[in-house]
Design a protein around this motif. Structure first.
Motif, PDB file in Angstrom:
ATOM      1  N   ASP A  10     117.052  35.586  68.993  1.00 48.57           N
ATOM      2  CA  ASP A  10     118.324  36.135  68.502  1.00 48.57           C
ATOM      3  C   ASP A  10     118.042  37.400  67.704  1.00 48.57           C
ATOM      4  O   ASP A  10     116.973  37.525  67.104  1.00 48.57           O
ATOM      5  N   GLU A  11     118.990  38.305  67.687  1.00 50.67           N
ATOM      6  CA  GLU A  11     118.809  39.559  66.936  1.00 50.67           C
ATOM      7  C   GLU A  11     119.189  39.316  65.473  1.00 50.67           C
ATOM      8  O   GLU A  11     120.170  39.866  64.954  1.00 50.67           O
ATOM      9  N   VAL A  12     118.416  38.442  64.846  1.00 47.89           N
ATOM     10  CA  VAL A  12     118.633  38.092  63.436  1.00 47.89           C
ATOM     11  C   VAL A  12     117.272  38.001  62.760  1.00 47.89           C
ATOM     12  O   VAL A  12     116.237  37.894  63.426  1.00 47.89           O
ATOM     13  N   TYR A  48     129.162  32.034  57.075  1.00 43.52           N
ATOM     14  CA  TYR A  48     128.962  33.443  57.447  1.00 43.52           C
ATOM     15  C   TYR A  48     130.070  34.332  56.904  1.00 43.52           C
ATOM     16  O   TYR A  48     131.204  33.875  56.698  1.00 43.52           O
ATOM     17  N   GLY A  99     131.297  38.700  57.358  1.00 39.29           N
ATOM     18  CA  GLY A  99     131.014  39.993  57.976  1.00 39.29           C
ATOM     19  C   GLY A  99     130.488  40.981  56.941  1.00 39.29           C
ATOM     20  O   GLY A  99     130.849  40.885  55.763  1.00 39.29           O
ATOM     21  N   ASP A 102     122.269  38.872  60.323  1.00 36.73           N
ATOM     22  CA  ASP A 102     122.574  38.847  61.753  1.00 36.73           C
ATOM     23  C   ASP A 102     122.971  40.234  62.242  1.00 36.73           C
ATOM     24  O   ASP A 102     124.097  40.695  62.020  1.00 36.73           O
ATOM     25  N   ARG A 103     122.046  40.933  62.935  1.00 34.54           N
ATOM     26  CA  ARG A 103     122.325  42.282  63.414  1.00 34.54           C
ATOM     27  C   ARG A 103     123.219  42.238  64.647  1.00 34.54           C
ATOM     28  O   ARG A 103     123.940  43.188  64.928  1.00 34.54           O
ATOM     29  N   ARG A 104     123.174  41.150  65.402  1.00 34.22           N
ATOM     30  CA  ARG A 104     123.978  41.040  66.631  1.00 34.22           C
ATOM     31  C   ARG A 104     125.454  41.032  66.284  1.00 34.22           C
ATOM     32  O   ARG A 104     126.267  41.692  66.902  1.00 34.22           O
ATOM     33  N   ASN A 105     125.798  40.257  65.235  1.00 37.70           N
ATOM     34  CA  ASN A 105     127.207  40.089  64.875  1.00 37.70           C
ATOM     35  C   ASN A 105     127.576  40.792  63.576  1.00 37.70           C
ATOM     36  O   ASN A 105     128.688  40.604  63.076  1.00 37.70           O
ATOM     37  N   ASN A 106     126.637  41.583  63.018  1.00 34.45           N
ATOM     38  CA  ASN A 106     126.893  42.288  61.746  1.00 34.45           C
ATOM     39  C   ASN A 106     127.490  41.352  60.712  1.00 34.45           C
ATOM     40  O   ASN A 106     128.596  41.574  60.199  1.00 34.45           O
ATOM     41  N   ARG A 107     126.763  40.283  60.458  1.00 37.05           N
ATOM     42  CA  ARG A 107     127.244  39.314  59.458  1.00 37.05           C
ATOM     43  C   ARG A 107     126.047  38.740  58.707  1.00 37.05           C
ATOM     44  O   ARG A 107     124.899  38.896  59.144  1.00 37.05           O
TER      45      ARG A 107
END
Ligand SMILES: CCN(C(=O)c1cnc(C)nc1NCc1ccco1)[C@H]1CCCNC1
Length: 339
Positions: A155-157, A190, A192, A327-332
């Motif tokens: 995952d991009e985290v 989570y 944002g 979390d870079r994928r969801n900007n959160r």
């Protein structure tokens, strides 16, 4: 947790609950460096072999020597980074950087001017910024972005665990690609990020005991893994310190009478619809100096000028209580209770 399952752990060392750092290598053959993984900045810098002898802070740390690395690529562009705590100057170089077993070709800064304050007190050699590309100086692509573009992470985290227990091995852990269930309990809440490209969130208030005293109209909270303390606007923090009966020291720190610690109120940060309380155990640092107990408060006043500020910065003592997923994928950002 092994790199094979798309996650890459890096054990961290905890120094006095105020500095957490992990090992990376730069160059071939590998030159080892201890770095802070810092969500409050986005560049990688380490002390340079060509740091002038005038800078003591360079000589008490590992220094990078490009002439000893067969994968070194000369760049030479000037570099300077401003921290509230001091500024660093140097020049850019490129070489293979290995983080959590993942190699990347990385442009980084060799520091040739490293101020004694605060870096003479640093147990780490340099800083590896885990911030977004748009806060990177000279537009350099950050390490984590280079790793993401290799598509080796599940995952991009990335997640950060900071231990508070001096006997705990390791003193913390950075996981790229996921989270480590060994270090948190319950589920993640989570929220944002408040501004595209910064590890910061909207905070709805700061409560002391039962009373909301600060940030009543809402404000910004930066989640900064590279800061030792929690900082807030100087006026708010001085009221907070008076409320808990703390006295100010010369260099801006605060202490309380150790006998009163157990009666101190909790300080609660209202983030993303949830309340994140810190008890006195989370925000008091018990140190014994010259045989007597000193109870220092891990809050500091820091006025960040507009438009960035006024802000609160939630640092190591917050993260030690709340395991954090970036979390870079969801900007959160996600918080779970650390164990
Ligand atoms: C690294 C530079 N920082 C420090 O606050 C700092 C300064 N000087 C010393 C000696 N230590 C620092 N941080 C230790 C630490 C490690 C993990 C948690 O805190 C900040 C600057 C602003 C961006 N965020 C990072």
């Amino acid at each position: 947790l092994s790199p094979s399952n798309g996650t890459a752990p890096t054990p961290l060392t905890n120094y006095l609950d105020t500095q957490y750092y992990g090992e990376i290598s730069i160059g071939s053959p590998a030159q080892m460096f201890n770095v802070v993984f810092d969500t409050g900045s986005a560049n990688l810098w380490v002390p340079s072999y060509s740091c002038s002898p005038l800078y003591t802070a360079c000589f008490t740390h590992n220094r990078y020597d490009g002439s000893k690395s067969r994968t070194h690529v000369k760049n030479g562009t000037g570099f300077s980074i401003q921290y509230a705590s001091g500024n660093i100057r140097g020049f850019l170089s490129e070489d293979v950087v290995v983080v959590g077993g993942i190699p990347v070709v990385q442009v980084f800064a060799e520091a040739t001017a490293l101020p004694a304050i605060p870096f003479i007190f640093a147990k780490f050699d340099g800083v590896l910024g885990m911030g977004y590309p748009n806060v990177a100086i000279d537009g350099i692509t950050p390490v984590f972005d280079r790793i993401m573009s290799q598509h080796v992470l599940k995952d991009e985290v990335f997640s950060v665990y900071y231990s508070k227990d001096p006997m705990h091995k390791p003193g913390g852990e950075l996981v790229m690609g996921g989270t480590d269930p060994d270090y948190y309990t319950g589920t993640f809440n989570y929220m944002g990020t408040s501004e595209a490209g910064k590890w910061e969130v909207n905070m709805k208030g700061v409560t002391v005991g039962e009373e909301m005293l600060f940030c009543k109209e809402g404000c910004t909270a930066v989640i900064d893994t590279g800061s030792s303390y929690i900082t807030g606007p100087a006026s708010s923090v001085s009221v907070l310190m008076k409320t808990i009966g703390a006295t100010e020291l010369a260099e801006g720190g605060y202490t309380v009478n150790c006998d009163l610690v157990k009666s101190l109120p909790s300080v609660t940060f209202h983030l993303g619809g949830h309340e994140y309380a810190l008890t006195e155990e989370d925000y008091i640092l018990w140190q014994s100096q010259f045989g007597e107990d000193i109870c220092s408060v891990t809050f500091r006043g820091l006025d960040v000028p507009p438009p960035t500020g006024p802000i609160w910065i939630l640092g190591a003592n917050f993260i030690a209580r709340y395991y954090t997923e970036f979390d870079r994928r969801n900007n959160r950002i996600g918080f779970a209770t650390a164990v």
